[in-house]
Design a protein around this motif. Structure first.
Motif, PDB file in Angstrom:
ATOM      1  N   PHE A   1       0.821  -1.178   0.082  1.00 16.54           N
ATOM      2  CA  PHE A   1       0.113   0.125  -0.027  1.00 16.54           C
ATOM      3  C   PHE A   1       0.994   1.228   0.172  1.00 16.54           C
ATOM      4  CE2 PHE A   1       0.660  -0.909   4.404  1.00 16.54           C
ATOM      5  CZ  PHE A   1       0.957   0.139   5.074  1.00 16.54           C
ATOM      6  N   GLN A   2       0.277   2.480  -0.224  1.00 14.92           N
ATOM      7  CA  GLN A   2       1.138   3.584  -0.260  1.00 14.92           C
ATOM      8  C   GLN A   2       0.658   4.434   1.000  1.00 14.92           C
ATOM      9  OE1 GLN A   2      -0.543   5.608  -3.778  1.00 14.92           O
ATOM     10  NE2 GLN A   2       1.229   4.485  -5.041  1.00 14.92           N
ATOM     11  N   PHE A   3       1.474   5.034   1.788  1.00 13.16           N
ATOM     12  CA  PHE A   3       1.478   5.615   3.083  1.00 13.16           C
ATOM     13  C   PHE A   3       2.037   6.815   2.818  1.00 13.16           C
ATOM     14  CE2 PHE A   3       2.503   6.794   7.406  1.00 13.16           C
ATOM     15  CZ  PHE A   3       1.307   6.577   8.132  1.00 13.16           C
ATOM     16  N   THR A   4       0.953   7.988   2.969  1.00 12.99           N
ATOM     17  CA  THR A   4       1.376   9.609   2.859  1.00 12.99           C
ATOM     18  C   THR A   4       1.680  10.005   3.882  1.00 12.99           C
ATOM     19  OG1 THR A   4       0.037   9.600   0.610  1.00 12.99           O
ATOM     20  CG2 THR A   4       0.476  11.686   1.909  1.00 12.99           C
ATOM     21  N   VAL A   5       2.588  10.542   4.570  1.00 15.29           N
ATOM     22  CA  VAL A   5       2.786  11.128   5.710  1.00 15.29           C
ATOM     23  C   VAL A   5       2.540  12.565   5.772  1.00 15.29           C
ATOM     24  CG1 VAL A   5       4.871  11.752   7.405  1.00 15.29           C
ATOM     25  CG2 VAL A   5       4.927   9.406   6.039  1.00 15.29           C
ATOM     26  N   ASP A   6       1.789  12.654   6.853  1.00 14.60           N
ATOM     27  CA  ASP A   6       1.237  14.304   6.868  1.00 14.60           C
ATOM     28  C   ASP A   6       2.298  15.320   7.025  1.00 14.60           C
ATOM     29  OD1 ASP A   6      -1.246  13.074   6.824  1.00 14.60           O
ATOM     30  OD2 ASP A   6      -1.563  13.216   9.198  1.00 14.60           O
ATOM     31  N   GLU A   7       3.326  15.083   7.788  1.00 12.79           N
ATOM     32  CA  GLU A   7       4.270  15.836   8.093  1.00 12.79           C
ATOM     33  C   GLU A   7       5.267  16.173   6.979  1.00 12.79           C
ATOM     34  OE1 GLU A   7       2.999  14.354  12.046  1.00 12.79           O
ATOM     35  OE2 GLU A   7       3.635  13.461  10.118  1.00 12.79           O
ATOM     36  N   THR A   8       5.773  15.200   6.183  1.00  9.62           N
ATOM     37  CA  THR A   8       6.456  15.453   5.048  1.00  9.62           C
ATOM     38  C   THR A   8       5.873  15.719   3.656  1.00  9.62           C
ATOM     39  OG1 THR A   8       6.719  13.135   4.613  1.00  9.62           O
ATOM     40  CG2 THR A   8       8.181  13.880   6.045  1.00  9.62           C
ATOM     41  N   GLN A   9       4.590  15.320   3.742  1.00 11.48           N
ATOM     42  CA  GLN A   9       3.563  15.239   2.347  1.00 11.48           C
ATOM     43  C   GLN A   9       4.274  14.454   1.158  1.00 11.48           C
ATOM     44  OE1 GLN A   9       0.548  16.927   1.827  1.00 11.48           O
ATOM     45  NE2 GLN A   9       0.546  16.478   4.107  1.00 11.48           N
TER      46      GLN A   9
ATOM     47  N   GLY B   1      -0.267   9.462   9.169  1.00  8.92           N
ATOM     48  CA  GLY B   1      -0.559   9.830   7.681  1.00  8.92           C
ATOM     49  C   GLY B   1      -1.550   8.682   7.400  1.00  8.92           C
ATOM     50  N   THR B   2      -1.769   8.713   6.101  1.00  9.78           N
ATOM     51  CA  THR B   2      -2.698   8.144   5.501  1.00  9.78           C
ATOM     52  C   THR B   2      -2.467   6.796   4.346  1.00  9.78           C
ATOM     53  OG1 THR B   2      -4.042  10.167   5.434  1.00  9.78           O
ATOM     54  CG2 THR B   2      -5.176   8.419   3.910  1.00  9.78           C
ATOM     55  N   ALA B   3      -3.036   5.818   4.838  1.00  9.41           N
ATOM     56  CA  ALA B   3      -2.766   4.581   3.753  1.00  9.41           C
ATOM     57  C   ALA B   3      -3.697   4.091   2.925  1.00  9.41           C
ATOM     58  CB  ALA B   3      -2.668   3.361   4.934  1.00  9.41           C
ATOM     59  N   LEU B   4      -3.229   3.693   1.721  1.00  4.96           N
ATOM     60  CA  LEU B   4      -3.984   3.342   0.490  1.00  4.96           C
ATOM     61  C   LEU B   4      -3.527   2.312  -0.108  1.00  4.96           C
ATOM     62  CD1 LEU B   4      -6.660   4.505  -1.064  1.00  4.96           C
ATOM     63  CD2 LEU B   4      -5.023   5.446  -2.767  1.00  4.96           C
ATOM     64  N   ARG B   5      -4.448   0.913  -0.156  1.00  2.00           N
ATOM     65  CA  ARG B   5      -4.127  -0.065  -0.347  1.00  2.00           C
ATOM     66  C   ARG B   5      -4.144  -0.179  -2.053  1.00  2.00           C
ATOM     67  NH1 ARG B   5      -6.648  -5.074  -1.877  1.00  2.00           N
ATOM     68  NH2 ARG B   5      -8.717  -4.150  -1.453  1.00  2.00           N
ATOM     69  N   VAL B   6      -2.972  -1.006  -2.445  1.00  2.00           N
ATOM     70  CA  VAL B   6      -2.718  -1.147  -4.181  1.00  2.00           C
ATOM     71  C   VAL B   6      -2.984  -2.370  -4.320  1.00  2.00           C
ATOM     72  CG1 VAL B   6      -1.329   0.972  -4.074  1.00  2.00           C
ATOM     73  CG2 VAL B   6      -0.267  -1.378  -3.723  1.00  2.00           C
ATOM     74  N   ALA B   7      -3.221  -2.556  -5.790  1.00  2.00           N
ATOM     75  CA  ALA B   7      -3.369  -3.830  -6.256  1.00  2.00           C
ATOM     76  C   ALA B   7      -2.327  -4.872  -5.870  1.00  2.00           C
ATOM     77  CB  ALA B   7      -3.523  -3.899  -7.648  1.00  2.00           C
ATOM     78  N   SER B   8      -2.680  -5.878  -5.562  1.00  3.37           N
ATOM     79  CA  SER B   8      -1.656  -6.898  -4.994  1.00  3.37           C
ATOM     80  C   SER B   8      -1.770  -8.359  -5.524  1.00  3.37           C
ATOM     81  CB  SER B   8      -1.527  -6.938  -3.624  1.00  3.37           C
ATOM     82  OG  SER B   8      -2.640  -7.206  -3.013  1.00  3.37           O
ATOM     83  N   GLY B   9      -2.911  -8.559  -6.660  1.00  2.00           N
ATOM     84  CA  GLY B   9      -3.056 -10.024  -6.717  1.00  2.00           C
ATOM     85  C   GLY B   9      -4.177 -10.432  -5.979  1.00  2.00           C
ATOM     86  N   ARG B  10      -4.718  -9.902  -4.951  1.00  2.00           N
ATOM     87  CA  ARG B  10      -5.653 -10.325  -4.031  1.00  2.00           C
ATOM     88  C   ARG B  10      -6.912  -9.665  -4.443  1.00  2.00           C
ATOM     89  NH1 ARG B  10      -4.310 -12.474   1.121  1.00  2.00           N
ATOM     90  NH2 ARG B  10      -2.069 -12.725   1.245  1.00  2.00           N
TER      91      ARG B  10
END
Length: 268
Positions: A210-218, A258-267
């Motif tokens: 997944f992708q994790f966007t950190v608030d402090e670093t953007q 931060g905020t996590a967003l799941r990405v495609a992984s074959g599941r």
């Protein structure tokens, strides 16, 4: 001016017109459906972001039971250190003298036991005297070992590489018993604790990216799941998922969120 209705159109032309009209409607419907499928395939796997916080895997808070002054503070807040570096040292000279006295008591008890054992072999003593002497020898050994173990806390060394988060004591001060004197963390061995809806657990198995966007670093960082929590909160219907960054990043430290967003992984 004349108006014409469908009745005025010849039958063969009417059939041809209706066939073309129906065919056009079918093609338009198929195009809309194809666009919907394409949009669905390109949409994020999990359009609802999930909140998370960065935590240190290794962290420690040091305190002491020794009622003795601090000799030296080896690192201050924000300072980095290596495993084995001196962090805190206490003045334990008085305890060292007490340890020497106990060592002498151990030797005395051993001599007494050996003497009684020798007398017993020559029928000049009884077995009770030997047993009591050996018990006193064991007691002296235990007291010596206990004080020696306490004196191991006179020098606190870093158990891992990391950074000092908080220091609440200075050199020459007498620390309060069992009060945290220094807090350290390993800022290079990090985990992400993410709160996810319980229905997502089936899709967030070990290794899912997944992708994790950190608030402090953007900034957006790649991560993957390490393990899932052992229980679901029945009230909020959420669970914890623990993940790690795919590589080390210098600008990410414990405590960032931060905020996590799941990405495609074959599941599914």
């Amino acid at each position: 001016m004349h108006t014409y209705g469908l009745a005025a159109v010849p039958p063969h032309k009417l059939r041809r017109w209706l066939s073309r009209a129906i065919g056009g409607v079918v093609w338009v419907a198929m195009g809309i459906a194809f666009q919907a499928i394409s949009s669905s395939a390109q949409a994020p796997v999990n359009p609802q972001p999930m909140r998370g916080v960065v935590r240190a895997v290794n962290q420690a808070a040091f305190s002491t039971e020794l009622m003795t002054p601090v000799v030296a503070v080896g690192a201050r807040e924000g300072q980095r250190f290596k495993a084995g570096d001196r962090l805190l040292q206490f003045d334990c000279r008085r305890q060292q003298h007490e340890l020497s006295a106990l060592a002498a008591t151990v030797r005395e008890a051993q001599v007494t036991h050996d003497s009684n054992l020798h007398l017993l072999r020559n029928n000049a003593s009884n077995r009770n005297d030997v047993t009591i002497a050996y018990a006193r020898f064991e007691k002296a050994q235990a007291e010596h070992a206990a004080l020696k173990q306490r004196l191991a806390g006179c020098l606190i060394e870093a158990p891992f590489d990391g950074v000092v988060v908080e220091v609440s004591v200075n050199a020459h001060e007498l620390p309060q018993p069992n009060k945290p004197l220094m807090i350290i963390v390993s800022d290079r061995h990090l985990e992400i604790e993410v709160i996810v809806p319980s229905r997502e657990l089936a899709r967030l198995g070990i290794g899912v990216g997944f992708q994790f966007t950190v608030d402090e670093t953007q900034r957006v960082y790649a991560a993957h799941v390490l393990r899932t929590g052992g229980a679901v909160d029945p009230v909020s219907q959420t669970a914890k998922v623990y993940a790690t960054f795919s590589e080390a990043f210098e600008d990410v430290v414990p405590g960032m969120s931060g905020t996590a967003l799941r990405v495609a992984s074959g599941r599914p």
